[in-house]
Scaffold this motif. Structure first.
Motif, short mmCIF file in Angstrom:
data_model
loop_
_atom_site.label_atom_id
_atom_site.label_comp_id
_atom_site.label_asym_id
_atom_site.label_seq_id
_atom_site.Cartn_x
_atom_site.Cartn_y
_atom_site.Cartn_z
N THR A 162 5.86 -43.60 129.48
CA THR A 162 6.87 -42.77 129.22
C THR A 162 7.10 -42.41 127.72
O THR A 162 6.01 -43.02 127.08
N ALA A 163 7.86 -41.72 127.21
CA ALA A 163 7.90 -41.06 125.90
C ALA A 163 8.23 -42.34 124.92
O ALA A 163 8.91 -43.32 125.51
N LEU A 217 8.59 -48.02 120.46
CA LEU A 217 7.77 -48.63 121.54
C LEU A 217 7.37 -47.54 122.55
O LEU A 217 8.27 -46.70 122.75
N THR A 218 6.19 -47.75 123.00
CA THR A 218 5.71 -46.72 124.06
C THR A 218 5.65 -47.49 125.42
O THR A 218 4.82 -48.39 125.39
N VAL A 223 2.36 -55.19 123.16
CA VAL A 223 1.16 -55.06 122.54
C VAL A 223 1.26 -54.68 121.26
O VAL A 223 1.65 -53.46 120.62
N CYS A 224 0.53 -55.31 120.30
CA CYS A 224 0.49 -55.12 118.70
C CYS A 224 -0.91 -54.91 118.25
O CYS A 224 -1.58 -55.72 118.00
N SER A 283 3.73 -54.70 133.47
CA SER A 283 4.15 -53.51 132.42
C SER A 283 3.97 -53.90 131.13
O SER A 283 3.65 -55.00 130.75
N ALA A 284 3.63 -53.00 130.21
CA ALA A 284 3.37 -52.90 128.89
C ALA A 284 4.20 -52.10 128.05
O ALA A 284 4.50 -51.12 128.42
N PHE A 285 4.10 -52.60 126.82
CA PHE A 285 4.72 -51.63 125.59
C PHE A 285 3.93 -51.78 124.56
O PHE A 285 3.60 -52.73 123.82
N VAL A 286 3.55 -50.73 123.99
CA VAL A 286 2.65 -50.52 122.58
C VAL A 286 3.78 -50.65 121.50
O VAL A 286 4.38 -49.45 121.69
#
Length: 274
Positions: A7-8, A31-32, A47-48, A74-77
């Motif tokens: 998602t955006a 966050l992406t 994720v950093c 699930s992940a978030f950059v």
């Protein structure tokens, strides 16, 4: 194949981040999300990417999120702030990311008790800082996100900067806390000195001859985790350059993902059947 949905990017502070110097992209941490479609709530990992606190390496962001998706997580950059921003702003961004994920857990089909953080190099320092500097949230805050705790449930630290002492990566230290930081600040952000009995479990990997960030960083952290009886896994590969990411060109080192997936599964971060 695991179904996933990118998602955006979303701003961590839609009304402006604390300490922001302007309104450009680099002033606006975000966050992406890379969400796994599942009938049951999934674990997630923030994720950093690394980059010496001057930038965020692309190969340590989206490809890592997609790998996590492939194992059902699930992940978030996290696009955290970097120089000229210094401490405490990157840490505030990481803490806000953890709080945000927990606050939106139901909407994003995430288990709020399975929220981890992963970082490479300086991003590993940020992940380790988040894992040793946290709070339970402010129950009286008007912002519901700020009511959430920011302790990650586990850490994944990939060739991380840990210490700002003798084994430091000088560039990361200067960019985060300046040329002549106080001893108190060096102590505070040398994360091997901040381990307690409440520090979350950690998976770590490094190469023994890393020419940029000395392997002593993970050894110092592992020693303190062991001293405090914190569960951890540590993989040290004999040879390899810095900044490997998934290490796809180095088959022996690329095994870190399989080892990490097994460790995550042992800690309840694997797929859960409905």
């Amino acid at each position: 194949m695991t179904e996933r949905q990118k998602t955006a990017p979303m701003l961590l502070w839609p009304q402006g981040a604390p300490g922001a110097r302007g309104t450009q992209q680099e002033d606006c941490p975000r966050l992406t999300p890379y969400l796994v479609r599942s009938d049951t709530p999934t674990a997630c990992i923030i994720v950093c990417p690394g980059g010496g606190y001057t930038m965020r390496a692309p190969h340590e962001g989206a490809p890592i999120a997609l790998w996590l998706n492939s194992i059902g997580i699930s992940a978030f950059v996290l696009d955290y702030r970097v120089a000229p921003y210094q401490h405490p702003y990157p840490l505030l961004d990481a803490q806000r990311a953890i709080r945000t994920v927990r606050c939106h857990a139901e909407e994003w089909n995430i288990d709020p008790k399975r929220v981890g953080i992963l970082g490479f190099s300086a991003g590993g320092h940020l992940a380790a800082t988040a894992g040793t500097h946290y709070d339970p949230g402010d129950a009286h805050a008007s912002d519901p996100i700020e009511r959430m705790g920011c302790r990650p449930d586990l850490m994944i630290l990939c060739y991380p900067v840990i210490s700002f002492g003798r084994s430091r990566h000088q560039g990361s230290r200067v960019n985060l806390i300046g040329e002549e930081p106080s001893e108190e600040l060096v102590e505070l952000l040398s994360n091997e000195r901040q381990v307690t009995a409440d520090t979350p479990p950690a998976f770590m990997w490094h190469t023994a001859n890393d020419p940029v960030v000395p392997v002593a960083n993970v050894l110092l952290f592992a020693e303190q985790l062991a001293a405090h009886q914190i569960d951890f896994a540590l993989h040290v590969y004999p040879k390899g350059p810095h900044g490997l990411g998934l290490a796809e060109r180095y088959p022996d080192i690329a095994t870190w993902t399989a080892h990490c997936a097994s460790w995550l599964n042992c800690h309840g971060f694997g797929r859960r059947e409905s």
